[in-house]
Write a protein that holds these residues in place. Sequence first.
Motif, PDB file in Angstrom:
ATOM      1  N   GLU A 127       0.936  -1.205   0.076  1.00  0.00           N
ATOM      2  CA  GLU A 127      -0.036  -0.069  -0.039  1.00  0.00           C
ATOM      3  C   GLU A 127       0.841   1.243  -0.016  1.00  0.00           C
ATOM      4  O   GLU A 127       0.316   2.212   0.081  1.00  0.00           O
ATOM      5  CB  GLU A 127      -0.889  -0.035   1.240  1.00  0.00           C
ATOM      6  CG  GLU A 127      -1.823  -1.158   1.179  1.00  0.00           C
ATOM      7  CD  GLU A 127      -2.816  -1.245   2.451  1.00  0.00           C
ATOM      8  OE1 GLU A 127      -2.568  -0.310   3.177  1.00  0.00           O
ATOM      9  OE2 GLU A 127      -3.763  -2.013   2.594  1.00  0.00           O
ATOM     10  N   VAL A 128       2.190   1.119  -0.045  1.00  0.00           N
ATOM     11  CA  VAL A 128       3.078   2.401   0.128  1.00  0.00           C
ATOM     12  C   VAL A 128       4.063   2.153  -0.871  1.00  0.00           C
ATOM     13  O   VAL A 128       4.394   0.965  -1.191  1.00  0.00           O
ATOM     14  CB  VAL A 128       3.566   2.495   1.530  1.00  0.00           C
ATOM     15  CG1 VAL A 128       2.772   2.821   2.551  1.00  0.00           C
ATOM     16  CG2 VAL A 128       4.624   1.476   1.718  1.00  0.00           C
ATOM     17  N   PRO A 129       4.654   3.247  -1.651  1.00  0.00           N
ATOM     18  CA  PRO A 129       5.655   3.215  -2.309  1.00  0.00           C
ATOM     19  C   PRO A 129       6.886   2.432  -1.671  1.00  0.00           C
ATOM     20  O   PRO A 129       7.118   2.642  -0.756  1.00  0.00           O
ATOM     21  CB  PRO A 129       5.980   4.831  -2.801  1.00  0.00           C
ATOM     22  CG  PRO A 129       4.761   5.473  -2.502  1.00  0.00           C
ATOM     23  CD  PRO A 129       4.215   4.642  -1.193  1.00  0.00           C
ATOM     24  N   ILE A 130       7.627   1.829  -2.559  1.00  0.00           N
ATOM     25  CA  ILE A 130       9.086   1.131  -2.389  1.00  0.00           C
ATOM     26  C   ILE A 130      10.026   1.982  -3.138  1.00  0.00           C
ATOM     27  O   ILE A 130       9.964   2.064  -4.306  1.00  0.00           O
ATOM     28  CB  ILE A 130       8.813  -0.500  -2.556  1.00  0.00           C
ATOM     29  CG1 ILE A 130       8.281  -0.688  -4.051  1.00  0.00           C
ATOM     30  CG2 ILE A 130       7.682  -1.113  -1.465  1.00  0.00           C
ATOM     31  CD1 ILE A 130       8.471  -2.352  -4.066  1.00  0.00           C
ATOM     32  N   THR A 131      11.293   1.874  -2.527  1.00  0.00           N
ATOM     33  CA  THR A 131      12.460   2.486  -3.285  1.00  0.00           C
ATOM     34  C   THR A 131      13.179   1.461  -4.020  1.00  0.00           C
ATOM     35  O   THR A 131      13.273   0.478  -3.637  1.00  0.00           O
ATOM     36  CB  THR A 131      13.544   3.100  -2.074  1.00  0.00           C
ATOM     37  OG1 THR A 131      12.802   3.926  -1.513  1.00  0.00           O
ATOM     38  CG2 THR A 131      14.552   3.575  -2.950  1.00  0.00           C
ATOM     39  N   LEU A 132      13.270   1.774  -5.308  1.00  0.00           N
ATOM     40  CA  LEU A 132      13.948   0.900  -6.163  1.00  0.00           C
ATOM     41  C   LEU A 132      15.302   1.089  -6.364  1.00  0.00           C
ATOM     42  O   LEU A 132      15.852   2.009  -5.696  1.00  0.00           O
ATOM     43  CB  LEU A 132      13.555   1.223  -7.694  1.00  0.00           C
ATOM     44  CG  LEU A 132      12.064   0.899  -8.088  1.00  0.00           C
ATOM     45  CD1 LEU A 132      11.721   1.316  -9.334  1.00  0.00           C
ATOM     46  CD2 LEU A 132      11.868  -0.589  -8.014  1.00  0.00           C
ATOM     47  N   PRO A 133      16.207  -0.008  -6.660  1.00  0.00           N
ATOM     48  CA  PRO A 133      17.697   0.328  -6.530  1.00  0.00           C
ATOM     49  C   PRO A 133      18.201   1.653  -7.254  1.00  0.00           C
ATOM     50  O   PRO A 133      17.742   1.891  -8.326  1.00  0.00           O
ATOM     51  CB  PRO A 133      18.289  -1.048  -7.360  1.00  0.00           C
ATOM     52  CG  PRO A 133      17.032  -1.802  -7.070  1.00  0.00           C
ATOM     53  CD  PRO A 133      15.834  -1.291  -7.198  1.00  0.00           C
ATOM     54  N   ALA A 134      19.075   2.291  -6.622  1.00  0.00           N
ATOM     55  CA  ALA A 134      19.648   3.488  -7.203  1.00  0.00           C
ATOM     56  C   ALA A 134      20.200   3.109  -8.533  1.00  0.00           C
ATOM     57  O   ALA A 134      21.036   2.101  -8.867  1.00  0.00           O
ATOM     58  CB  ALA A 134      20.700   4.170  -6.346  1.00  0.00           C
ATOM     59  N   GLY A 135      19.808   4.107  -9.596  1.00  0.00           N
ATOM     60  CA  GLY A 135      20.464   3.906 -11.026  1.00  0.00           C
ATOM     61  C   GLY A 135      19.940   2.635 -11.637  1.00  0.00           C
ATOM     62  O   GLY A 135      20.421   2.490 -12.878  1.00  0.00           O
ATOM     63  N   ALA A 136      18.915   2.013 -11.324  1.00  0.00           N
ATOM     64  CA  ALA A 136      18.207   1.100 -11.994  1.00  0.00           C
ATOM     65  C   ALA A 136      17.522   1.768 -13.291  1.00  0.00           C
ATOM     66  O   ALA A 136      16.926   2.441 -13.238  1.00  0.00           O
ATOM     67  CB  ALA A 136      17.188   0.445 -10.940  1.00  0.00           C
ATOM     68  N   SER A 137      17.743   0.841 -14.232  1.00  0.00           N
ATOM     69  CA  SER A 137      17.219   1.004 -15.581  1.00  0.00           C
ATOM     70  C   SER A 137      15.725   0.178 -16.034  1.00  0.00           C
ATOM     71  O   SER A 137      15.802  -0.834 -15.966  1.00  0.00           O
ATOM     72  CB  SER A 137      18.301   0.728 -16.657  1.00  0.00           C
ATOM     73  OG  SER A 137      17.482   0.968 -18.020  1.00  0.00           O
ATOM     74  N   VAL A 138      14.904   1.225 -15.891  1.00  0.00           N
ATOM     75  CA  VAL A 138      13.728   0.580 -16.258  1.00  0.00           C
ATOM     76  C   VAL A 138      13.215  -0.020 -17.546  1.00  0.00           C
ATOM     77  O   VAL A 138      13.366   0.872 -18.592  1.00  0.00           O
ATOM     78  CB  VAL A 138      12.403   1.445 -15.766  1.00  0.00           C
ATOM     79  CG1 VAL A 138      11.109   0.987 -15.981  1.00  0.00           C
ATOM     80  CG2 VAL A 138      12.531   1.862 -14.215  1.00  0.00           C
ATOM     81  N   LEU A 139      13.233  -1.226 -17.702  1.00  0.00           N
ATOM     82  CA  LEU A 139      12.890  -1.632 -19.109  1.00  0.00           C
ATOM     83  C   LEU A 139      11.652  -1.715 -19.474  1.00  0.00           C
ATOM     84  O   LEU A 139      11.235  -1.379 -20.665  1.00  0.00           O
ATOM     85  CB  LEU A 139      13.348  -3.266 -19.228  1.00  0.00           C
ATOM     86  CG  LEU A 139      13.799  -3.942 -20.469  1.00  0.00           C
ATOM     87  CD1 LEU A 139      14.836  -3.163 -21.168  1.00  0.00           C
ATOM     88  CD2 LEU A 139      14.214  -5.329 -20.026  1.00  0.00           C
TER      89      LEU A 139
END
Length: 579
Positions: A544-556
């Motif tokens: 129910e809450v946003p989660i932090t993605l790995p820094a510098g991750a490239s969204v495919l």
Amino acid sequence: MTVFQATATTPWWSSAVIYQIYPRSFADGNNDGMGDLPGISGKLEYLAGLGIDAIWLSPFYLSPQADAGYDVADYRQVDPRFGDLADFDAMLAKAHGLNLRVIVDLVPNHTSDEHVWFQDALESPEGSPARNRYLFRDGLGKDGNVPPNNWQSIFGGPAWTRIMDNGVPGQWYLHLFDTKQPDLNWDNPQVHTEMESVLRFWLDRGVDGFRVDVAHGMVKAPGLPDWDGQAAMVAGEENTQDPAEHSSAMNPPSPFFDQDGVHEIYRSWNRVLKEYTGERMLVAEAWVEQPERLALYVREDEMQQAFNFEFLLAGWDAGRIATAVENSLAANATVGAPATWVLSNHDTVRHPSRFGLSDPTTFPKGISAEDEQPNEELGLARARAATLLMMALPGSAYIYQGEELGLPEHTALPASVRQDPAFFRTNGTERGRDGCRVPLPWHASRPGFGFSSGALADGTRTSVANISVAEPWLPQPESFARYAADVQVAVAESTFELYRSALALRKQHALGVGTHLWAAAHDPGVGVVAYTNGGISVVANVGEVPITLPAGASVLLASSASAVLNGALSPNSAVWLES
């Protein structure tokens, strides 16, 4: 543990994405309001453009349609509603020309009561060879007026019906489904011989495989003992909370489902398929709760695939999803078989609607206007995320027609138009499966949304280019306009384009023959499902809450344009990241 490992000679089905076609609702080629084989032929380029590998056709055989074709009167003929054998051959040839494999449904547990075998049985005396092809039994009680045992039909009511012999009440016959679907007696060698002949008939025409209906149901326990349980259309479907309770629907074990004897049937069928070139395959519709039992159907000398109902039943819940993935991969590894994933089919409420309910783990037997109405926007967001979560898993995946459009359930069908026998046999307690079987919308602005090009919404007929046309066999909701194919194909951010992108990347990165590993971020306790497969990392936010993605991750690939905001993954979203 024998782990499935892809090689250069891995068969096509081990990683295929297979699209289920429900023929009467896919596309209408002759404008009579009912889908047909020419209609399918006319849309094969659309399917090839989506990027699938194969199609599976629900029954199109000669049938009185008491259960939408799952009551077969002749396994070797096409029902005139859908065309003829020439239409089938043309469709098959065109599909193969587009590099699409073709799987057809096989219904071996029962026939129609209009099948010549059953008609012969009715005209033959007790104990005759004709009756021995089915499960006829004498009744109990002084006058034989009590059914032979207490089994209940999957569709509601008793599983036995008494016949009249020359105007006098006679024996009873077993039908685990509708009264017009008498169960075959698989202890009779004639039944084995006939079904193997049916297999060869369609294999000789060039089909690539069979989806086996009620694959766990043909063999019954000796003596047909009483059983106080109640089997469900999909094992565990009534469970709404704890995935551990999924076994409750068949506890104690059923005497008519998942008997060990079914496996010898599939060993013999496996030998039949090996007579043919081209990697022919069998996929089991087996409602078996324990993954270990389901895995027995895909041993090396039996079937090639089995539908993963635990995954389908998991709903939108991180813990249940993770458990289903773990159980499925572990169980299949013990027999060296790939997993098979599915979110919806013609027997289930469409998952965008299930995921939009207040409890997105519930599995209702249909939805009507009197029931809770799903949150359409929320359900679609979750469905798109679930698609990304599923499509990167190793193994094969199935898509139910319209799923690529994000199509929801029709949740307001009036009782007057419903056709599912389960609705009538339960007096409407079960809403039935009609809501997921509504004809597809192809063109937003055309009558009938282009399913039949000249259909009128009020049911009247008109003439378009001198062709008589009718409305679709089930009415479509007005909301289907925004889901129509013509407003999604080649439209950025549409559900269709999300599916097309996911399938293309799945092939590019060979995800179907990859390896699943839970990622460091995986934490179902906080609603995060995260895993890696090859060079792809998959993260789904089921919380129910946003989660932090790995820094510098490239969204495919992301499940929506707003899935990733300020480096965080929004709730009800999923992404594929490049490692």
